[in-house]
Design a protein around this motif. Structure first.
Motif, PDB file in Angstrom:
ATOM      1  N   ALA A 195       2.387   9.199  24.093  1.00  0.00           N
ATOM      2  CA  ALA A 195       3.494   8.521  23.396  1.00  0.00           C
ATOM      3  C   ALA A 195       4.800   8.715  24.158  1.00  0.00           C
ATOM      4  O   ALA A 195       5.586   7.775  24.323  1.00  0.00           O
ATOM      5  CB  ALA A 195       3.624   9.063  21.975  1.00  0.00           C
ATOM      6  N   LEU A 196       5.026   9.930  24.652  1.00  0.00           N
ATOM      7  CA  LEU A 196       6.253  10.213  25.405  1.00  0.00           C
ATOM      8  C   LEU A 196       6.293   9.461  26.732  1.00  0.00           C
ATOM      9  O   LEU A 196       7.363   9.148  27.247  1.00  0.00           O
ATOM     10  CB  LEU A 196       6.385  11.724  25.656  1.00  0.00           C
ATOM     11  N   MET A 197       5.128   9.175  27.281  1.00  0.00           N
ATOM     12  CA  MET A 197       5.057   8.454  28.559  1.00  0.00           C
ATOM     13  C   MET A 197       5.132   6.933  28.383  1.00  0.00           C
ATOM     14  O   MET A 197       5.109   6.191  29.342  1.00  0.00           O
ATOM     15  CB  MET A 197       3.765   8.812  29.305  1.00  0.00           C
ATOM     16  N   THR A 198       5.203   6.481  27.131  1.00  0.00           N
ATOM     17  CA  THR A 198       5.250   5.043  26.851  1.00  0.00           C
ATOM     18  C   THR A 198       6.704   4.608  26.665  1.00  0.00           C
ATOM     19  O   THR A 198       7.476   5.309  26.013  1.00  0.00           O
ATOM     20  CB  THR A 198       4.451   4.739  25.558  1.00  0.00           C
ATOM     21  N   ALA A 199       7.076   3.468  27.227  1.00  0.00           N
ATOM     22  CA  ALA A 199       8.444   2.957  27.064  1.00  0.00           C
ATOM     23  C   ALA A 199       8.710   2.700  25.569  1.00  0.00           C
ATOM     24  O   ALA A 199       7.806   2.256  24.858  1.00  0.00           O
ATOM     25  CB  ALA A 199       8.623   1.674  27.866  1.00  0.00           C
ATOM     26  N   PRO A 200       9.948   2.974  25.088  1.00  0.00           N
ATOM     27  CA  PRO A 200      10.234   2.877  23.649  1.00  0.00           C
ATOM     28  C   PRO A 200       9.862   1.542  23.001  1.00  0.00           C
ATOM     29  O   PRO A 200       9.273   1.525  21.920  1.00  0.00           O
ATOM     30  CB  PRO A 200      11.748   3.101  23.570  1.00  0.00           C
ATOM     31  N   LEU A 201      10.180   0.449  23.659  1.00  0.00           N
ATOM     32  CA  LEU A 201       9.863  -0.862  23.083  1.00  0.00           C
ATOM     33  C   LEU A 201       8.346  -1.043  22.974  1.00  0.00           C
ATOM     34  O   LEU A 201       7.824  -1.456  21.935  1.00  0.00           O
ATOM     35  CB  LEU A 201      10.481  -1.972  23.940  1.00  0.00           C
ATOM     36  N   ALA A 202       7.631  -0.675  24.036  1.00  0.00           N
ATOM     37  CA  ALA A 202       6.165  -0.780  24.039  1.00  0.00           C
ATOM     38  C   ALA A 202       5.555   0.121  22.962  1.00  0.00           C
ATOM     39  O   ALA A 202       4.559  -0.228  22.324  1.00  0.00           O
ATOM     40  CB  ALA A 202       5.622  -0.408  25.415  1.00  0.00           C
ATOM     41  N   TYR A 203       6.194   1.273  22.746  1.00  0.00           N
ATOM     42  CA  TYR A 203       5.699   2.216  21.743  1.00  0.00           C
ATOM     43  C   TYR A 203       5.855   1.642  20.331  1.00  0.00           C
ATOM     44  O   TYR A 203       4.941   1.720  19.512  1.00  0.00           O
ATOM     45  CB  TYR A 203       6.454   3.546  21.885  1.00  0.00           C
ATOM     46  N   ASP A 204       7.001   1.026  20.062  1.00  0.00           N
ATOM     47  CA  ASP A 204       7.206   0.368  18.761  1.00  0.00           C
ATOM     48  C   ASP A 204       6.197  -0.754  18.555  1.00  0.00           C
ATOM     49  O   ASP A 204       5.606  -0.894  17.481  1.00  0.00           O
ATOM     50  CB  ASP A 204       8.629  -0.225  18.672  1.00  0.00           C
ATOM     51  N   VAL A 205       6.020  -1.557  19.582  1.00  0.00           N
ATOM     52  CA  VAL A 205       5.119  -2.702  19.495  1.00  0.00           C
ATOM     53  C   VAL A 205       3.684  -2.237  19.241  1.00  0.00           C
ATOM     54  O   VAL A 205       2.978  -2.777  18.382  1.00  0.00           O
ATOM     55  CB  VAL A 205       5.219  -3.557  20.788  1.00  0.00           C
ATOM     56  N   LYS A 206       3.260  -1.217  19.964  1.00  0.00           N
ATOM     57  CA  LYS A 206       1.904  -0.692  19.781  1.00  0.00           C
ATOM     58  C   LYS A 206       1.748  -0.070  18.393  1.00  0.00           C
ATOM     59  O   LYS A 206       0.727  -0.256  17.726  1.00  0.00           O
ATOM     60  CB  LYS A 206       1.578   0.347  20.860  1.00  0.00           C
ATOM     61  N   SER A 207       2.771   0.663  17.943  1.00  0.00           N
ATOM     62  CA  SER A 207       2.705   1.268  16.604  1.00  0.00           C
ATOM     63  C   SER A 207       2.539   0.203  15.526  1.00  0.00           C
ATOM     64  O   SER A 207       1.747   0.362  14.591  1.00  0.00           O
ATOM     65  CB  SER A 207       3.973   2.087  16.322  1.00  0.00           C
ATOM     66  N   LEU A 208       3.292  -0.894  15.656  1.00  0.00           N
ATOM     67  CA  LEU A 208       3.186  -1.994  14.684  1.00  0.00           C
ATOM     68  C   LEU A 208       1.812  -2.645  14.751  1.00  0.00           C
ATOM     69  O   LEU A 208       1.182  -2.916  13.724  1.00  0.00           O
ATOM     70  CB  LEU A 208       4.273  -3.042  14.946  1.00  0.00           C
ATOM     71  N   HIS A 209       1.336  -2.878  15.953  1.00  0.00           N
ATOM     72  CA  HIS A 209       0.029  -3.524  16.144  1.00  0.00           C
ATOM     73  C   HIS A 209      -1.081  -2.661  15.540  1.00  0.00           C
ATOM     74  O   HIS A 209      -1.944  -3.157  14.811  1.00  0.00           O
ATOM     75  CB  HIS A 209      -0.225  -3.764  17.636  1.00  0.00           C
ATOM     76  N   ASP A 210      -1.041  -1.367  15.827  1.00  0.00           N
ATOM     77  CA  ASP A 210      -2.050  -0.452  15.272  1.00  0.00           C
ATOM     78  C   ASP A 210      -1.980  -0.414  13.751  1.00  0.00           C
ATOM     79  O   ASP A 210      -3.000  -0.315  13.071  1.00  0.00           O
ATOM     80  CB  ASP A 210      -1.849   0.976  15.811  1.00  0.00           C
ATOM     81  N   ALA A 211      -0.759  -0.489  13.217  1.00  0.00           N
ATOM     82  CA  ALA A 211      -0.570  -0.432  11.760  1.00  0.00           C
ATOM     83  C   ALA A 211      -1.172  -1.660  11.078  1.00  0.00           C
ATOM     84  O   ALA A 211      -1.671  -1.584   9.961  1.00  0.00           O
ATOM     85  CB  ALA A 211       0.909  -0.334  11.424  1.00  0.00           C
ATOM     86  N   ILE A 212      -1.137  -2.800  11.770  1.00  0.00           N
ATOM     87  CA  ILE A 212      -1.624  -4.051  11.189  1.00  0.00           C
ATOM     88  C   ILE A 212      -3.121  -4.223  11.406  1.00  0.00           C
ATOM     89  O   ILE A 212      -3.850  -4.647  10.526  1.00  0.00           O
ATOM     90  CB  ILE A 212      -0.871  -5.263  11.789  1.00  0.00           C
ATOM     91  N   LYS A 213      -3.596  -3.844  12.594  1.00  0.00           N
ATOM     92  CA  LYS A 213      -4.976  -4.209  12.916  1.00  0.00           C
ATOM     93  C   LYS A 213      -6.036  -3.252  12.393  1.00  0.00           C
ATOM     94  O   LYS A 213      -7.207  -3.545  12.402  1.00  0.00           O
ATOM     95  CB  LYS A 213      -5.145  -4.425  14.420  1.00  0.00           C
ATOM     96  N   GLY A 214      -5.610  -2.061  11.898  1.00  0.00           N
ATOM     97  CA  GLY A 214      -6.603  -1.113  11.380  1.00  0.00           C
ATOM     98  C   GLY A 214      -7.241  -1.626  10.104  1.00  0.00           C
ATOM     99  O   GLY A 214      -6.940  -2.711   9.628  1.00  0.00           O
ATOM    100  N   ALA A 215      -8.132  -0.827   9.554  1.00  0.00           N
ATOM    101  CA  ALA A 215      -8.705  -1.173   8.246  1.00  0.00           C
ATOM    102  C   ALA A 215      -7.598  -0.909   7.234  1.00  0.00           C
ATOM    103  O   ALA A 215      -7.150   0.225   7.083  1.00  0.00           O
ATOM    104  CB  ALA A 215      -9.910  -0.300   7.972  1.00  0.00           C
ATOM    105  N   GLY A 216      -7.128  -1.957   6.578  1.00  0.00           N
ATOM    106  CA  GLY A 216      -6.004  -1.782   5.654  1.00  0.00           C
ATOM    107  C   GLY A 216      -4.739  -1.543   6.458  1.00  0.00           C
ATOM    108  O   GLY A 216      -4.742  -0.796   7.422  1.00  0.00           O
ATOM    109  N   THR A 217      -3.678  -2.217   6.081  1.00  0.00           N
ATOM    110  CA  THR A 217      -2.426  -2.107   6.825  1.00  0.00           C
ATOM    111  C   THR A 217      -1.735  -0.786   6.504  1.00  0.00           C
ATOM    112  O   THR A 217      -1.708  -0.370   5.354  1.00  0.00           O
ATOM    113  CB  THR A 217      -1.505  -3.269   6.427  1.00  0.00           C
ATOM    114  N   ASP A 218      -1.167  -0.126   7.525  1.00  0.00           N
ATOM    115  CA  ASP A 218      -0.385   1.080   7.285  1.00  0.00           C
ATOM    116  C   ASP A 218       1.066   0.654   7.050  1.00  0.00           C
ATOM    117  O   ASP A 218       1.854   0.543   7.982  1.00  0.00           O
ATOM    118  CB  ASP A 218      -0.496   2.026   8.492  1.00  0.00           C
ATOM    119  N   GLU A 219       1.383   0.425   5.775  1.00  0.00           N
ATOM    120  CA  GLU A 219       2.709  -0.108   5.436  1.00  0.00           C
ATOM    121  C   GLU A 219       3.840   0.827   5.839  1.00  0.00           C
ATOM    122  O   GLU A 219       4.929   0.376   6.155  1.00  0.00           O
ATOM    123  CB  GLU A 219       2.819  -0.406   3.936  1.00  0.00           C
ATOM    124  N   THR A 220       3.589   2.141   5.815  1.00  0.00           N
ATOM    125  CA  THR A 220       4.676   3.083   6.119  1.00  0.00           C
ATOM    126  C   THR A 220       5.241   2.842   7.522  1.00  0.00           C
ATOM    127  O   THR A 220       6.437   2.964   7.737  1.00  0.00           O
ATOM    128  CB  THR A 220       4.210   4.554   6.021  1.00  0.00           C
TER     129      THR A 220
END
Length: 300
Positions: A81-106
């Motif tokens: 996570a620390l080695m990931t650029a901030p924008l890419a990290y936000d984008v990946k966090s959002l993508h993971d939150a949506i694409k998992g089983a059930g959305t991680d709304e938090t």
């Protein structure tokens, strides 16, 4: 706000030399985790991106892949996570939150409520580029009702308060809070208090529930104070049985160069103990060591 982070750029920075340190730390039998974490947290994110590029040039290998191959568990997740650029990290966090089983709304709530208008626009564009999908459509497909409406408003960055008028209180809240100028919102909250005799937070709790309530409260809290919002988010991730490690990591990583000093101060004020002591008591090993370095000091 500049300079309120705990992680700073290194003055005498040499990307090639740093890439060599990391290469040596992973080469041969056994990995020198300590060397890796000490280096990573003493460089800014933009410097880490340069190290990644140097590593590729010097060794023809992807640094992230090598780190994943050598490290494990939560420590690995944190270093990557620390080695990931901030924008890419936000984008990946959002993508993971949506694409998992059930959305991680938090995750959706935290990122979209706390980022600036400009950041939200950049997130939108980067998400499209990375996944060839529309973030707005993905969120709309995964959420519903007023919660979905407000998320979409935050995403579209519609910052004209009360542009459209709707019938219900919920719609009213959604529209007004879709206006993301913190200064304007604070004036609205003051006026609301004078008119109704209630803090807007109390009315939100009374009138709404579930995800919508969480999102509305997050927007209000961020308008009042982003560091206080993150102090509370960290407190909730650390208190109780079991640590919410994903949230803990996400906040520590994404705020380490932004406002961690202020978050620590708010934490101390709000919870009568230091963030440092809570992390220390709730985590262990190299994972703990890295988090404490990101925290940057004890406010005991």
């Amino acid at each position: 706000m500049a300079g309120r982070g705990t992680v700073k750029s290194s003055g005498n920075f040499n990307a090639n030399a740093d890439a060599e340190v990391l290469y040596k730390a992973m080469k041969g039998i056994g990995t020198d985790e300590d060397a890796i974490l000490q280096l990573v947290v003493s460089r800014s994110n933009s410097q880490r991106q340069q190290i990644k590029a140097s590593y590729k040039t010097l060794h023809g290998k992807d640094l992230i892949s090598d780190l994943k191959g050598e490290l494990g568990g939560k420590f690995e997740t944190l270093i990557v996570a620390l080695m990931t650029a901030p924008l890419a990290y936000d984008v990946k966090s959002l993508h993971d939150a949506i694409k998992g089983a059930g959305t991680d709304e938090t995750v959706l709530v935290e990122i979209l409520a706390s980022r600036t208008c400009q950041q939200v626009k950049e997130i939108n564009a980067a998400y499209k580029q990375e996944y060839d999908h529309d973030l707005e459509k993905d969120i709309a497909g995964d959420t519903s009702g007023h919660f979905q409406r407000l998320l979409v408003i935050l995403l579209q960055a519609l910052f004209q308060a009360g542009e459209k008028k709707f019938g219900t209180d919920e719609q009213e809240f959604v529209t007004i809070l879709g206006n993301r100028s913190a200064e304007h919102l604070r004036k609205v909250f003051d006026a609301y208090m004078k008119l109704s005799g209630y803090q807007i937070e109390e009315s939100i709790k009374r009138e709404t529930s579930g995800n919508l309530e969480n999102l509305l409260l997050a927007v209000v809290k961020c308008a009042r104070s982003v560091p206080a919002y993150f102090a509370e988010t960290l407190y909730n991730s650390l208190k109780g049985a079991g640590t919410e490690d994903q949230t803990l990591m996400r906040v520590m990583v994404s705020r380490s160069e932004v406002d961690m000093m202020d978050i620590r101060a708010e934490y101390r004020k709000m919870f009568a103990c230091s963030l440092h002591s809570m992390i220390k008591g709730d985590t262990s090993g190299d994972y703990r060591k890295t988090l404490l370095l990101l925290c940057g000091g004890d406010d005991a």
